[in-house]
Motif scaffolding. Sequence first.
Motif, short mmCIF file in Angstrom:
data_model
loop_
_atom_site.label_atom_id
_atom_site.label_comp_id
_atom_site.label_asym_id
_atom_site.label_seq_id
_atom_site.Cartn_x
_atom_site.Cartn_y
_atom_site.Cartn_z
N LYS A 148 0.83 -1.20 0.00
CA LYS A 148 0.00 0.00 0.00
C LYS A 148 0.88 1.25 0.00
O LYS A 148 1.90 1.30 0.68
CB LYS A 148 -0.90 0.03 1.23
CG LYS A 148 -1.98 -1.05 1.25
CD LYS A 148 -2.83 -0.92 2.50
CE LYS A 148 -3.92 -1.98 2.56
NZ LYS A 148 -4.75 -1.87 3.79
N ALA A 159 -4.21 -3.44 -12.06
CA ALA A 159 -5.26 -2.62 -11.44
C ALA A 159 -6.62 -3.27 -11.67
O ALA A 159 -7.07 -3.39 -12.82
CB ALA A 159 -5.24 -1.21 -12.02
N ILE A 160 -7.26 -3.68 -10.59
CA ILE A 160 -8.60 -4.27 -10.72
C ILE A 160 -9.68 -3.27 -10.31
O ILE A 160 -10.87 -3.54 -10.46
CB ILE A 160 -8.71 -5.55 -9.88
CG1 ILE A 160 -8.49 -5.25 -8.40
CG2 ILE A 160 -7.71 -6.60 -10.35
CD1 ILE A 160 -8.73 -6.45 -7.50
N ALA A 161 -9.24 -2.13 -9.79
CA ALA A 161 -10.20 -1.08 -9.42
C ALA A 161 -9.48 0.25 -9.37
O ALA A 161 -8.28 0.31 -9.02
CB ALA A 161 -10.85 -1.39 -8.07
N GLN A 162 -10.17 1.32 -9.74
CA GLN A 162 -9.65 2.67 -9.64
C GLN A 162 -10.57 3.48 -8.74
O GLN A 162 -11.78 3.54 -8.97
CB GLN A 162 -9.54 3.32 -11.02
CG GLN A 162 -8.48 2.69 -11.92
CD GLN A 162 -8.35 3.42 -13.24
OE1 GLN A 162 -9.18 4.28 -13.58
NE2 GLN A 162 -7.31 3.10 -14.00
N VAL A 163 -9.99 4.09 -7.72
CA VAL A 163 -10.77 4.83 -6.74
C VAL A 163 -10.35 6.30 -6.79
O VAL A 163 -9.19 6.61 -6.50
CB VAL A 163 -10.55 4.27 -5.33
CG1 VAL A 163 -11.38 5.06 -4.31
CG2 VAL A 163 -10.88 2.78 -5.28
N ASP A 171 -0.89 8.26 -9.52
CA ASP A 171 -1.59 7.00 -9.26
C ASP A 171 -0.80 6.19 -8.23
O ASP A 171 0.40 5.94 -8.39
CB ASP A 171 -1.74 6.19 -10.55
CG ASP A 171 -2.66 6.90 -11.55
OD1 ASP A 171 -3.32 7.88 -11.16
OD2 ASP A 171 -2.70 6.44 -12.72
N ASP A 175 -4.92 -0.22 -2.16
CA ASP A 175 -5.10 -1.47 -1.41
C ASP A 175 -4.56 -2.62 -2.25
O ASP A 175 -4.60 -2.59 -3.49
CB ASP A 175 -6.59 -1.69 -1.10
CG ASP A 175 -6.80 -2.82 -0.10
OD1 ASP A 175 -5.81 -3.20 0.57
OD2 ASP A 175 -7.94 -3.33 -0.02
N ILE A 177 -5.07 -6.39 -3.15
CA ILE A 177 -6.04 -7.48 -3.11
C ILE A 177 -5.32 -8.82 -3.03
O ILE A 177 -5.63 -9.67 -2.20
CB ILE A 177 -6.97 -7.44 -4.35
CG1 ILE A 177 -7.53 -6.02 -4.54
CG2 ILE A 177 -8.07 -8.47 -4.22
CD1 ILE A 177 -8.26 -5.47 -3.36
N LYS A 192 -2.33 -7.79 -7.64
CA LYS A 192 -3.66 -7.24 -7.94
C LYS A 192 -3.98 -6.15 -6.91
O LYS A 192 -3.98 -6.43 -5.71
CB LYS A 192 -4.71 -8.35 -7.90
CG LYS A 192 -4.50 -9.42 -8.96
CD LYS A 192 -5.55 -10.51 -8.89
CE LYS A 192 -5.34 -11.56 -9.97
NZ LYS A 192 -6.37 -12.63 -9.94
N ALA A 194 -5.94 -2.11 -5.92
CA ALA A 194 -6.85 -1.00 -6.17
C ALA A 194 -6.02 0.26 -6.22
O ALA A 194 -5.12 0.46 -5.38
CB ALA A 194 -7.90 -0.91 -5.06
#
Length: 201
Positions: A148, A159-163, A171, A175, A177, A192, A194
């Motif tokens: 992190k 990247a499995i998610a962009q917040v 960037d 987190d 995963i 993997k 976020a």
Amino acid sequence: MTNKEQHTPGSDDEFTGSEVPAAGSEANASGPEPQQEDLTVDDILNAEQSDAAAGADAEAGEAENPYLEDLRRLTAEYANYRKRTEANAVLEKQRAIAAAVTPLLSVLDDLDRAEQHGDLTEGSAFATIGQKLRSTLERFGLSSFGEKGEPFDPQVHEAIAQVPVPGTEQDTVLDVIERGYRLGDVELRPAKVAVAVGADG
């Protein structure tokens, strides 16, 4: 027998007496023969070369230069080939170990989730088994990556998610995963994650 018969001129006694001084005079004239020193192999090898011999060696070396150049080239090619062969052997060994270790990565993922949920209490049998498994795989050269807060790198992160996060200028991993793993120079899988990205407006 008379005295004349006993001392006849040219007899053996007179001849012998006359020859002995002659032999002695020749021996004295010639003198003692010079003694030659015994030469060893080291004496011959360590003997200094004359200018003519040195020049001959230089000319011979120049004449053999084409062959020496070929020998140097072949030697360099063989050294490079040996280095490549050794490097390939190490890489193939790592790939063989990676093929055996990869199926165990899902077990490590389960251990990480159990630890996050507090199921791996320190000193418990389950925690001890998990630690032994990690230590054993690390001895084979397995290492994890993905933390992190580190900058997002598409080479090692998936990247499995962009917040969207206000104030984010770069960037960043928000987190993890699943951890990424590599074994030596062989990457088994990316991490993997976020990703925190800058908020619009």
